[in-house]
Design a protein around this motif. Structure first.
Motif, short mmCIF file in Angstrom:
data_model
loop_
_atom_site.label_atom_id
_atom_site.label_comp_id
_atom_site.label_asym_id
_atom_site.label_seq_id
_atom_site.Cartn_x
_atom_site.Cartn_y
_atom_site.Cartn_z
N CYS A 93 58.18 -7.62 17.96
CA CYS A 93 58.09 -8.73 18.28
C CYS A 93 57.89 -9.22 19.77
O CYS A 93 57.25 -10.00 20.09
CB CYS A 93 59.22 -9.64 17.79
SG CYS A 93 60.07 -9.09 16.19
N CYS B 267 54.45 -10.18 21.86
CA CYS B 267 54.11 -11.52 21.69
C CYS B 267 55.18 -12.62 22.37
O CYS B 267 55.06 -13.16 23.28
CB CYS B 267 53.64 -12.04 20.40
SG CYS B 267 52.19 -11.28 19.98
N HIS B 268 56.51 -12.31 21.94
CA HIS B 268 57.33 -13.41 22.01
C HIS B 268 58.44 -13.18 23.25
O HIS B 268 59.01 -14.04 23.67
CB HIS B 268 58.36 -13.63 20.89
CG HIS B 268 57.68 -14.19 19.47
ND1 HIS B 268 57.64 -15.53 19.65
CD2 HIS B 268 57.46 -13.81 18.43
CE1 HIS B 268 57.09 -15.67 18.46
NE2 HIS B 268 56.73 -14.77 17.82
N GLY C 234 62.52 -13.27 24.30
CA GLY C 234 62.23 -14.20 23.23
C GLY C 234 61.77 -15.44 23.75
O GLY C 234 61.54 -16.61 23.04
N GLY D 87 58.63 -16.28 24.41
CA GLY D 87 57.30 -16.75 24.17
C GLY D 87 56.43 -16.25 25.19
O GLY D 87 55.30 -16.68 25.39
N PRO E 231 53.13 -18.03 21.69
CA PRO E 231 54.08 -17.63 20.65
C PRO E 231 55.36 -18.57 20.84
O PRO E 231 55.47 -18.99 22.09
CB PRO E 231 54.39 -16.20 21.07
CG PRO E 231 53.03 -15.73 21.84
CD PRO E 231 52.39 -16.99 22.25
N ASP F 128 59.05 -20.03 21.58
CA ASP F 128 59.89 -19.80 22.35
C ASP F 128 61.13 -19.56 21.38
O ASP F 128 61.73 -20.59 20.79
CB ASP F 128 60.46 -20.92 23.59
CG ASP F 128 61.86 -20.39 24.28
OD1 ASP F 128 62.46 -19.57 23.58
OD2 ASP F 128 61.99 -21.08 25.20
N LEU F 129 61.50 -18.39 21.01
CA LEU F 129 62.46 -18.17 19.84
C LEU F 129 63.95 -18.48 20.21
O LEU F 129 64.65 -18.09 19.44
CB LEU F 129 62.47 -16.67 19.31
CG LEU F 129 60.85 -16.29 18.70
CD1 LEU F 129 60.90 -15.07 18.27
CD2 LEU F 129 60.73 -17.42 17.65
#
Ligand code: HEC
Length: 140
Positions: free
Chosen positions: A42, A45-46, A50, A52, A64, A66-67
């Motif tokens: 992941c 991309c992220h 996390g 993004g 992507p 923002d996780l």
């Protein structure tokens, strides 16, 4: 009670404790496994944290997500099932046009040893990814 919950969360499951705190809780051992998968599948991309901003993000039409703000975008709620289904991708109806996220439900089940049931493996991997994502939520 809060102290007891910390111990319980480490043991097996945080059921019963999760609802007492406003912040999404996570299961540390599953989250640690998910962290490894995250960096492998992941982060390109992220981003490594996390946010993004991974190296492959510039080539995409859509940025992507923002996780670290999954819960913040939803009023503080982290919807486990919705996020798991989204990551899997096999059960999404393409009502929102094209999806740039890979269909992880297919990717994570590939190249497995004979006799392994892909669905169990896929579900397990997605579960650890969801726990990892819960562990990196921030509210600011
Ligand atoms: C090829 C780039 C790419 C990779 C690799 C990728 N994603 Fe995504 N992801 C996106 C994009 C772009 C979006 C924004 C929506 C869309 O276009 O699909 C997104 C959206 C999401 C969302 C929705 C967030 C929300 O708040 O609804 C989640 C969750 C997510 N990704 C998790 C993951 C996980 C977990 C992995 C690794 C297993 C991963 N992504 C790998 C590109 C990627």
């Amino acid at each position: 009670m809060a102290i007891a919950c910390i111990g319980l969360a480490v043991a097996a499951s945080a059921v019963g404790c999760a609802s007492e705190t406003a912040e999404p809780t996570s299961q540390p051992m599953l989250a640690a496994l998910g962290a490894e998968s995250y960096q492998q599948y992941c982060a390109s991309c992220h981003g490594p944290e996390g946010r993004g901003d991974g190296p492959a993000a510039a080539a995409l039409r859509e940025r992507p997500a923002d996780l670290t703000r999954i819960a913040a975008r939803r009023g503080g709620e982290f919807p486990d099932a919705e996020i798991a289904t989204y990551i899997d991708g096999r059960f999404e109806l393409s009502a929102h046009g094209t999806r740039e996220m890979p269909i992880w439900g297919e990717q994570l089940g590939e190249s497995l040893a004979e006799g392994v049931h892909p669905d169990e493996v896929v579900r397990g991997r997605i579960l650890t990814l969801v726990e990892y994502l819960k562990s990196i939520q921030r509210s600011e």
